[in-house]
Design a protein around this motif. Structure first.
Motif, PDB file in Angstrom:
ATOM      1  N   THR A  23       0.838  -1.206   0.000  1.00  0.00           N
ATOM      2  CA  THR A  23       0.000   0.000   0.000  1.00  0.00           C
ATOM      3  C   THR A  23       0.869   1.252   0.000  1.00  0.00           C
ATOM      4  OG1 THR A  23      -1.758  -1.172   1.197  1.00  0.00           O
ATOM      5  CG2 THR A  23      -1.815   1.242   1.238  1.00  0.00           C
ATOM      6  N   GLY A  24       1.932   1.237   0.794  1.00  0.00           N
ATOM      7  CA  GLY A  24       2.862   2.360   0.805  1.00  0.00           C
ATOM      8  C   GLY A  24       3.514   2.579  -0.549  1.00  0.00           C
ATOM      9  N   LEU A  25       3.858   1.492  -1.223  1.00  0.00           N
ATOM     10  CA  LEU A  25       4.432   1.609  -2.571  1.00  0.00           C
ATOM     11  C   LEU A  25       3.431   2.224  -3.549  1.00  0.00           C
ATOM     12  CD1 LEU A  25       6.477  -1.678  -3.216  1.00  0.00           C
ATOM     13  CD2 LEU A  25       7.347   0.659  -3.047  1.00  0.00           C
ATOM     14  N   LEU A  34       8.757  -2.954   5.494  1.00  0.00           N
ATOM     15  CA  LEU A  34       9.980  -2.317   4.997  1.00  0.00           C
ATOM     16  C   LEU A  34      10.607  -3.093   3.848  1.00  0.00           C
ATOM     17  CD1 LEU A  34      11.635  -1.216   8.383  1.00  0.00           C
ATOM     18  CD2 LEU A  34      10.443   0.217   6.702  1.00  0.00           C
ATOM     19  N   LEU A  35      10.457  -4.407   3.873  1.00  0.00           N
ATOM     20  CA  LEU A  35      11.039  -5.234   2.808  1.00  0.00           C
ATOM     21  C   LEU A  35      10.511  -4.859   1.434  1.00  0.00           C
ATOM     22  CD1 LEU A  35      12.733  -7.684   1.882  1.00  0.00           C
ATOM     23  CD2 LEU A  35      10.779  -9.143   2.445  1.00  0.00           C
ATOM     24  N   GLN A  36       9.264  -4.412   1.359  1.00  0.00           N
ATOM     25  CA  GLN A  36       8.654  -4.108   0.059  1.00  0.00           C
ATOM     26  C   GLN A  36       9.334  -2.929  -0.633  1.00  0.00           C
ATOM     27  OE1 GLN A  36       6.740  -6.643  -0.724  1.00  0.00           O
ATOM     28  NE2 GLN A  36       7.242  -7.145   1.395  1.00  0.00           N
ATOM     29  N   GLY A  55      18.087  -3.800  -3.516  1.00  0.00           N
ATOM     30  CA  GLY A  55      17.096  -4.784  -3.105  1.00  0.00           C
ATOM     31  C   GLY A  55      17.541  -6.200  -3.384  1.00  0.00           C
ATOM     32  N   ALA A  56      18.153  -6.414  -4.555  1.00  0.00           N
ATOM     33  CA  ALA A  56      18.624  -7.751  -4.915  1.00  0.00           C
ATOM     34  C   ALA A  56      19.707  -8.219  -3.949  1.00  0.00           C
ATOM     35  CB  ALA A  56      19.147  -7.756  -6.349  1.00  0.00           C
ATOM     36  N   GLY A  57      20.602  -7.303  -3.565  1.00  0.00           N
ATOM     37  CA  GLY A  57      21.655  -7.664  -2.618  1.00  0.00           C
ATOM     38  C   GLY A  57      21.080  -8.117  -1.286  1.00  0.00           C
ATOM     39  N   TYR A  58      20.063  -7.398  -0.806  1.00  0.00           N
ATOM     40  CA  TYR A  58      19.450  -7.774   0.471  1.00  0.00           C
ATOM     41  C   TYR A  58      18.707  -9.105   0.354  1.00  0.00           C
ATOM     42  CZ  TYR A  58      16.765  -7.511   4.777  1.00  0.00           C
ATOM     43  OH  TYR A  58      16.207  -7.793   5.998  1.00  0.00           O
ATOM     44  N   LEU A  59      18.057  -9.332  -0.776  1.00  0.00           N
ATOM     45  CA  LEU A  59      17.323 -10.579  -0.967  1.00  0.00           C
ATOM     46  C   LEU A  59      18.282 -11.762  -1.086  1.00  0.00           C
ATOM     47  CD1 LEU A  59      14.545  -9.341  -3.407  1.00  0.00           C
ATOM     48  CD2 LEU A  59      14.260 -10.015  -1.019  1.00  0.00           C
ATOM     49  N   VAL A  60      19.440 -11.546  -1.704  1.00  0.00           N
ATOM     50  CA  VAL A  60      20.455 -12.598  -1.757  1.00  0.00           C
ATOM     51  C   VAL A  60      20.937 -12.931  -0.344  1.00  0.00           C
ATOM     52  CG1 VAL A  60      22.820 -13.143  -2.489  1.00  0.00           C
ATOM     53  CG2 VAL A  60      21.207 -12.125  -4.119  1.00  0.00           C
ATOM     54  N   TYR A  61      21.121 -11.885   0.465  1.00  0.00           N
ATOM     55  CA  TYR A  61      21.499 -12.092   1.874  1.00  0.00           C
ATOM     56  C   TYR A  61      20.443 -12.931   2.600  1.00  0.00           C
ATOM     57  CZ  TYR A  61      21.525 -10.921   6.852  1.00  0.00           C
ATOM     58  OH  TYR A  61      21.468 -10.981   8.212  1.00  0.00           O
ATOM     59  N   MET A 107       8.334  -3.534  -6.274  1.00  0.00           N
ATOM     60  CA  MET A 107       8.398  -2.219  -6.917  1.00  0.00           C
ATOM     61  C   MET A 107       7.968  -2.298  -8.379  1.00  0.00           C
ATOM     62  SD  MET A 107      11.768  -0.304  -5.357  1.00  0.00           S
ATOM     63  CE  MET A 107      12.928  -1.605  -5.786  1.00  0.00           C
ATOM     64  N   MET A 108       8.460  -3.313  -9.076  1.00  0.00           N
ATOM     65  CA  MET A 108       8.157  -3.459 -10.496  1.00  0.00           C
ATOM     66  C   MET A 108       6.676  -3.757 -10.711  1.00  0.00           C
ATOM     67  SD  MET A 108       9.918  -6.072 -13.228  1.00  0.00           S
ATOM     68  CE  MET A 108       9.258  -7.525 -12.406  1.00  0.00           C
TER      69      MET A 108
END
Length: 203
Positions: free
Chosen positions: A56-58, A118-120, A84-90, A127-128
């Motif tokens: 909803t925030g997005l 926050l993850l969104q 975002g990709a870096g955090y998701l890989v983590y 986002m896409m």
């Protein structure tokens, strides 16, 4: 009456788009499946609600002009995707090597409403999908705000059902993961699916 007809005319394609966006595997659904397998649906519900709040925030951000700015400056969006990709890989690596009661308790403390929301904002898929949804299903002129609100409501309603289904699937699978080895294998499968989903965002 004409306005209502215009809004109704995009309902079916909006529903199909939303179903495809929220029901397919991705970082959110992988994490929800993992949490469902460990903690069950009830304890994972704050995480689910956090995801919907973040989405909803997005919608609010993208509809208020951030989306058009990102469209005009695609390199900014690319940097956000990398972050975002870096955090998701983590998260995927953490998921792959998780196991044991102590780690489960730690994960329970870390994943909740706030983390889900926050993850969104750094989840490239979220986002896409939100940006694509607003671009495709917002109506011009006086109907813009109403059409965005409609898109947000449908996206969250279908998303809530999809997220719940993935969580309950994880809870069901969790009943059959009797050994620590089985749990670790399951975690690594989910981590691999997350990494594939991240990689597909850059193709």
């Amino acid at each position: 009456m004409t306005a209502q007809l215009e809004l109704n005319s995009i309902l079916i394609p909006l529903f199909l788009f939303t179903l495809l966006a929220t029901a397919t595997p991705g970082p959110n659904n992988s994490l929800l499946t993992l949490c469902g397998s460990r903690f069950g649906y009830r304890q994972t519900l704050p995480f689910i609600l956090g995801i919907r709040a973040g989405i909803t925030g997005l919608f609010i951000l993208m509809a208020s002009g951030i989306g058009s700015i990102l469209a005009e400056h695609p390199h900014w969006y690319f940097y956000l995707k990398l972050l975002g990709a870096g955090y998701l890989v983590y998260l995927a690596l953490k998921m792959a090597f998780s196991g044991g009661h102590k780690q489960q308790n730690s994960a329970e403390k870390q994943i909740g409403f706030r983390q889900g929301a926050l993850l969104q904002f750094i989840n490239p898929k979220s986002m896409m999908m939100v940006l694509s949804c607003i671009t495709a299903f917002s109506l011009p002129g006086d109907l813009y705000l109403l059409s965005v609100i409609q898109a947000c409501l449908i996206f969250n309603l279908v998303g809530l059902i999809s997220n719940s289904a993935w969580t309950m699937f994880g809870a069901l699978i969790g009943r059959f993961l009797a050994t620590e080895q089985a749990r670790q294998r399951f975690n690594r499968i989910l981590a691999l699916l997350t990494l594939i989903a991240v990689a597909l965002l850059f193709i």
